[in-house]
Structure formats: C-alpha cells, structure tokens
Design an enzyme around this catalytic site. Structure first.
Site, PDB file in Angstrom:
ATOM      1  N   HIS A 203       0.856  -1.188   0.000  1.00 49.88           N
ATOM      2  CA  HIS A 203       0.000   0.000   0.000  1.00 49.88           C
ATOM      3  C   HIS A 203       0.892   1.237   0.000  1.00 49.88           C
ATOM      4  CE1 HIS A 203      -3.505  -2.523   1.713  1.00 49.88           C
ATOM      5  NE2 HIS A 203      -3.607  -2.398   0.401  1.00 49.88           N
ATOM      6  N   ARG A 257      -3.049   4.758  -2.341  1.00 54.00           N
ATOM      7  CA  ARG A 257      -2.930   3.432  -1.734  1.00 54.00           C
ATOM      8  C   ARG A 257      -2.653   2.336  -2.761  1.00 54.00           C
ATOM      9  NH1 ARG A 257      -5.719   0.111   2.428  1.00 54.00           N
ATOM     10  NH2 ARG A 257      -6.760  -1.673   1.482  1.00 54.00           N
ATOM     11  N   ASN A 274      -3.572  -5.701  -2.455  1.00 55.47           N
ATOM     12  CA  ASN A 274      -3.794  -6.624  -1.340  1.00 55.47           C
ATOM     13  C   ASN A 274      -5.239  -7.138  -1.281  1.00 55.47           C
ATOM     14  OD1 ASN A 274      -2.359  -7.976   0.716  1.00 55.47           O
ATOM     15  ND2 ASN A 274      -3.373  -6.733   2.293  1.00 55.47           N
ATOM     16  N   GLU A 403       0.711  -4.448  11.214  1.00 57.83           N
ATOM     17  CA  GLU A 403       0.408  -3.017  11.076  1.00 57.83           C
ATOM     18  C   GLU A 403       1.330  -2.262  12.026  1.00 57.83           C
ATOM     19  OE1 GLU A 403      -1.815  -1.634   9.037  1.00 57.83           O
ATOM     20  OE2 GLU A 403      -3.145  -3.287   8.445  1.00 57.83           O
TER      21      GLU A 403
HETATM   22 ZN   LIG Z   1      -1.965  -1.558   4.149  1.00 55.39          ZN
END
Ligand SMILES: [Zn+2]
Length: 441
Positions: A203, A257, A274, A403
């Site tokens: 991303h 993104r 993704n 994350e």
């Molecule tokens: Zn991401």
C-alpha cells in the site's frame, strides 16, 4: 505458470454494496456552504490542506451503522476516505464538511474527536523534517523515507560490501516498468535453509512499512550482534512491493494506496494489490468500483505486483516457514484468515507466535500491540490478501500482516526510529522462533 486453484471456487462477483444514503449527504451539504476546493497544490500534487482525520468510537451496532452511513455518503462525494474501522474508526474528511460530520456524530451520541487537525500541515511537516534530517548518505534508513532509486542503491551497496551475505535479485516488474527487488540474506546452507519472507509497501501511502523493511535488512546484514538470526535461517526481504504507487504518493498524492494500472474507468487508476491475490478472490471486503480504495481488480492477479509476489512465494514452497506483510498503521499483528471467520487448523500456533512477537514489541517500549485475525483487529473481513495466499497456497507455516504501531499514515521522518527500532524486536522474536523450530544446515 498455471495458477493453483483455491480450496473452494470463489464466486465471480460479490453482491454490490448497499447504495449510499443521499438524505444524509443532503443534510451535511445543507449545513455548510459547498466549497468546491481545487484539489491541487502549486507543485501539482493533491492538496490536503484543511482535511481532518476524525476518530469515532461507535459503542453499539446502531452507532456503527450511523458511522458507516457517514463514511459511505461522504466517500461517494470524494469528501472522505476511510482509514480504518478498528479499534477506533478513523476517517479522513475534507475540511469544509468536517465540522458538520462532527455534529452529525455528536447528535447521535457517538464519541468522536479530531485525531489530526490538518492533514496537509502534517504532510508538509513530514516533508520538511525529512529534508532536514536526510543524512550525508541516502542509505540513512532511520533518518529519511528513501525513494525507490535510493532503496535500490541501499541494497546494491550492501551487496557490494557484504557479498557473502546479501544478494539483490529482481523478481518482477511493476505496471510502469520498475524492477521489483528482493534482498536475499543468507550465511550459507546452499539454499536448503528455511526462509522468512517479508515484504512492505504494497500500500503506497504506508511509508513507515518500507522504512521498517530497510531497517531489518540493515540490521541482519550489517550488525554482527544479530548473527544468530541468520545462522541457520535465510531472510528474503522485499522493501517495496508497489513502487509505482509509492513514487506517486511522493510526487502527486500522499494518500495514494493502490497500484497505478489503467482501469475500465478512464479517470480512475489502480487496484488494491492486497485484494488481488487468487485465493478466495473477491468473496468479501472488496469493492468492484475501480475508483474505490479497495478495488479488487478485474480479475485475480490483474496486478503485476501481486502476481510477482505470489509466484515468488510459490517458488519458496517447502522452505517458506514464515511470511510477514508489513503495513501501517495501528499496532496489530494479524493472522489468517482474512477472507472468512473460519480459523485455520493450526490457529493456536499462529496465536502463540503472534503473542510472543507482540510481547517483544511491547517490552521494547510500544505500549499497545495486539494480536488477532483480520475481523478481530480491523473490524472487517478482506479477501485476496497476500497473507491468506502465502498460507493457503504457497504453504507458509506461519503467515501474518503487521500493522506498524504509528498513529497515522503521516509519520515525520524524525519519528521513524521511535517506531522501527522497537518493532524490530518483534522480528527478532520471529527469527529466533523459526531458527529454533525449523533452522537447519
Ligand atoms: Zn496496508
């Protein structure tokens, strides 16, 4: 190469999302003078001056429904962008509707605050701090966000200085023709050792993710005190999986993104790489609108970047013990599945390693780092992700999405070290685990 089929056929298309609520939009627009902001800066980039990130904490299903209505209605007008659902709902909102959106939430008893007061100002701060701190060497990965060319220089330089440890390989080509590179770190074993595969930057706007990957590379290759981590395990690290999108996020739109491929809609570009992997592709948590952030693509592996990673992972089949996709933000460690509430048969093992990793990161100074599946951590299912593919098709024993524990997409370069160094302790825990259980030769 023939694509492996998922365990069960995926439907060609998911049902379309419910239509936005026009009444709400009308309400919001009636509350404020409609100012059509010219969304471009002098340098041609998209201008986020005055845009705010609102953080809402819906406390009931009813409140969550109101937040969803708000996000959809404003998003349909290009006036908002959903950043995440959980643990709090962060929504990027255009300045001229932000106050009305806050009033809308307040009127429904939904706790909300302004998380970022001016995203444009944050971006400018990020840029100026980056420029000031940029060291004499572009390879200063803790001081600045390296661009695509600089990352390649950084890896080439390591290969030159540590030829017995570090090999740069090209494993694919992006839509716009950029070489996609992986740093293979191995201290021997003749290609028999177990592999930890890590990628970042799928991303585009998640800049802290490639910074993390570059720091991992640097620590494993350059720091002799980490020799135990590469003694009987090979690490393959891809610092930038979506180079086209990443460069676009530097030059034109900081909040980009997706990839940059053309779509059926002339003015809308890219798919969410993704959501594009061919494992239960499109069954849930995707958009079929090429203008949306989570557009799954017109077919599985329509995106060169996703397909290249998938085939690379497949080539490691039998040696691929652990896969980690680095994203931002939120401080969570997510295990499969993303496409379903179902739990993998080895779920307890995935959770156990996850807890070990999260514990190491917390002990290193990050106060909160949680473990769970996609729905538990992000509040929604999402099919077609790389982590599901690596476990479901490429046979990775352990597969996760990490994350980064930053508070937002914009993290000034001055703060890279604050997040990347403690998070490395999580990767150290993963390395020790794989070495202990699978290490060989
Ligand atoms: Zn991401």
């Amino acid at each position: 190469m023939r694509r492996p089929a998922p365990a069960a056929p995926a439907p060609a298309h998911a049902p379309p999302p419910p239509p936005p609520a026009p009444s709400l939009l009308a309400l919001l627009l009636a509350l404020v003078p409609l100012v059509l902001l010219v969304a471009a800066q002098a340098d041609g980039g998209k201008d986020y001056t005055g845009w705010r990130v609102l953080r809402a904490q819906p406390a009931s299903a009813e409140q969550l429904r109101h937040v969803e209505v708000l996000v959809r209605a404003l998003g349909a007008e290009g006036a908002s962008q959903l950043w995440r659902w959980r643990p709090a709902t962060d929504v990027l909102v255009r300045g001229d509707v932000a106050d009305a959106a806050m009033r809308f939430l307040g009127a429904r008893g939904i706790a909300a605050n302004v998380h970022v007061a001016d995203v444009g100002a944050e971006i400018r701060r990020e840029r100026s701090a980056d420029a000031q701190r940029r060291g004499p060497r572009p390879q200063d990965v803790l001081r600045s966000y390296l661009r695509y060319d600089e990352m390649n220089e950084f890896m080439d330089d390591l290969q030159r200085r540590f030829p017995h440890l570090a090999t740069v390989a090209t494993f694919g080509r992006s839509y716009e023709g950029r070489d996609m590179k992986v740093m293979q770190i191995s201290s021997g074993g003749g290609g028999q050792r177990p592999v930890i595969l890590i990628d970042a930057g799928i991303h585009a706007r998640e800049w802290i993710a490639p910074a993390m990957a570059l720091y991992i590379i640097q620590q494993l290759v350059e720091n002799p005190s980490n020799a135990d981590l590469i003694a009987n395990v090979d690490w393959h690290v891809i610092p930038l999986l979506n180079p086209d999108g990443y460069e676009y996020s530097h030059t034109t739109d900081r909040m980009w993104r997706k990839t940059r491929s053309v779509t059926d809609v002339p003015e809308c570009f890219g798919a969410d790489p993704n959501r594009n992997f061919d494992f239960y592709w499109g069954v849930v948590g995707v958009s079929w609108d090429p203008c949306k952030e989570t557009y799954a693509g017109h077919e599985p592996f329509s995106e060169a970047e996703s397909e290249a990673l998938a085939m690379y992972g497949l080539g490691l089949r039998g040696r691929l013990r652990l896969y980690v996709a680095i994203h931002s933000y939120g401080g969570v460690f997510i295990h499969p599945w993303g496409y379903s509430h179902q739990k993998p048969s080895d779920y307890p093992k995935l959770v156990a390693l996850g807890q070990e990793v999260a514990g190491a990161i917390r002990r290193a100074g990050i106060p909160r780092f949680d473990v769970g599946n996609c729905f538990e951590m992000l509040g929604e299912l999402a099919a077609g992700g790389s982590d599901d593919w690596m476990k479901g098709v490429a046979g990775a024993n352990f597969s996760y999405t990490l994350e980064m524990p930053v508070p937002s997409f914009t993290t000034p370069a001055v703060h890279i070290e604050r997040y990347v160094v403690p998070t490395f302790e999580g990767f150290r825990a993963m390395g020790r685990f794989v070495s202990g259980v699978f290490g060989c030769c």
